[in-house]
Design an enzyme around this catalytic site. Structure first.
Site, PDB file in Angstrom:
ATOM      1  N   GLU A   1      18.160 -46.595  -2.619  1.00 11.14           N
ATOM      2  CA  GLU A   1      19.443 -48.201  -2.200  1.00 11.14           C
ATOM      3  C   GLU A   1      18.395 -49.286  -2.091  1.00 11.14           C
ATOM      4  OE1 GLU A   1      21.312 -46.692   1.628  1.00 11.14           O
ATOM      5  OE2 GLU A   1      22.029 -45.167   0.471  1.00 11.14           O
TER       6      GLU A   1
ATOM      7  N   ARG B   1      22.329 -38.422   3.582  1.00 19.90           N
ATOM      8  CA  ARG B   1      21.231 -39.117   3.210  1.00 19.90           C
ATOM      9  C   ARG B   1      21.126 -38.956   1.139  1.00 19.90           C
ATOM     10  NH1 ARG B   1      20.899 -42.125   7.206  1.00 19.90           N
ATOM     11  NH2 ARG B   1      19.133 -41.875   8.176  1.00 19.90           N
TER      12      ARG B   1
ATOM     13  N   HIS C   1      26.677 -46.783   2.035  1.00 20.38           N
ATOM     14  CA  HIS C   1      26.049 -46.754   2.792  1.00 20.38           C
ATOM     15  C   HIS C   1      27.026 -46.916   4.247  1.00 20.38           C
ATOM     16  CE1 HIS C   1      22.491 -45.081   5.032  1.00 20.38           C
ATOM     17  NE2 HIS C   1      23.273 -44.649   5.453  1.00 20.38           N
TER      18      HIS C   1
END
Length: 286
Positions: free
Chosen positions: A218, A189, A236
């Site tokens: 993000e 994360r 990601h």
């Protein structure tokens, strides 16, 4: 409900009058108000199995890519520069004999350790609890405290869920204690790492480089990171293989189906007032 990346907060939960179970579409659940779901008697499940292997593979790729300076080489070639590999400053690093530090020794961390062991790396880890003795022996992994982990790691990989305790667990104080030759790998994360402190550490040569699949803001990584040749970035994509996404879809659906057909949810984070092993492991204390 099967919930991917959208925030699933109190307002949405209250609007779903007949909601019985929520399944994430992935292993992370920081986008879901799990505590409020518990108050409402709603079961929350995640999908830890299908993302395990591909995320560990990406971690290994980032370790190798950082060590062999793939970003630097690729950029130079695209700019028309064929670097002289005989020059010391243009050479990369070997990972055999190097120390891999794993922060968060769950399923993914353990699989990363298996890969690293095959490459001849020394493995140390920090976790809230020691792994079972048979797993530690299999992986030849040594438990160390947090400070020892960050001081001795040549490659530090993060495999923690994001909680209040783990938020910005990697910060300026940590970077100052890491080896100047160390690389930080984050496939977990983005907010585990203080982004501003990371940029500062890289600019001041406090660490050798970083490889990140996740970011605090993000889908907008910091521009400073974009411009650095010692930083590898991916959007990601930890579970983004064709097989993994098929398995992930099936695992999320099975969470829902098993709950209604068998009165038992697999991969449950919460059931009634009890916290499952998965949920307990989510809490990390330095």
């Amino acid at each position: 409900m099967i919930v991917a990346k959208i925030p699933f907060d109190k307002k949405i939960i209250d609007a779903a009058k007949n909601l019985k179970i929520i399944s994430t579409y992935g292993v992370g659940f920081d986008h879901i108000d799990v505590a409020y779901a518990k108050q409402k008697g709603i079961v929350v499940s995640n999908c830890p199995k299908s993302v395990l292997r591909p995320t560990a593979e990406l971690t290994l790729a980032m370790i190798l890519g950082s060590a062999r300076r793939l970003r630097y080489y690729d950029h130079a070639l695209r700019e028309g520069v064929f670097l002289d590999a005989n020059e010391y400053d243009n050479q990369g690093y070997s990972i055999e004999g190097k120390t891999l530090g794993i922060l968060g020794m769950g399923r993914i961390g353990q699989q990363v350790a298996r890969f690293a062991k095959a490459f001849g790396m020394k493995i140390i880890y920090h976790n809230r609890h020691c792994v079972a003795e048979d797993i530690a022996n299999e992986l030849q992994a040594k438990y160390v405290d947090f400070d020892t982990l960050i001081k001795e790691s040549d490659f530090l990989t993060l495999h923690l869920p994001l909680t209040k305790e783990s938020h910005h667990v990697i910060n300026a104080d940590v970077f100052k204690q890491m080896k100047k030759t160390a690389f930080l790998i984050n496939v977990a994360r983005g907010s585990l790492v203080n982004g501003e402190d990371l940029v500062s550490a890289l600019k001041n040569d406090e660490i050798a480089g970083a490889a990140h699949d996740v970011f605090e803001n993000e889908p907008h990584p910091r521009q400073e990171l974009v411009e650095m040749d010692n930083v590898i970035m991916t959007p990601h994509v930890g579970s983004a293989t064709h097989v993994a996404r098929y398995n992930l879809t099936k695992e999320a659906a099975d969470n829902i189906l098993n709950f209604f057909e068998n009165k038992q949810a697999e991969n449950k984070l919460i059931k009634g007032n009890q916290k499952s092993a998965i949920f307990v492991r989510a809490f990390y204390f330095t």
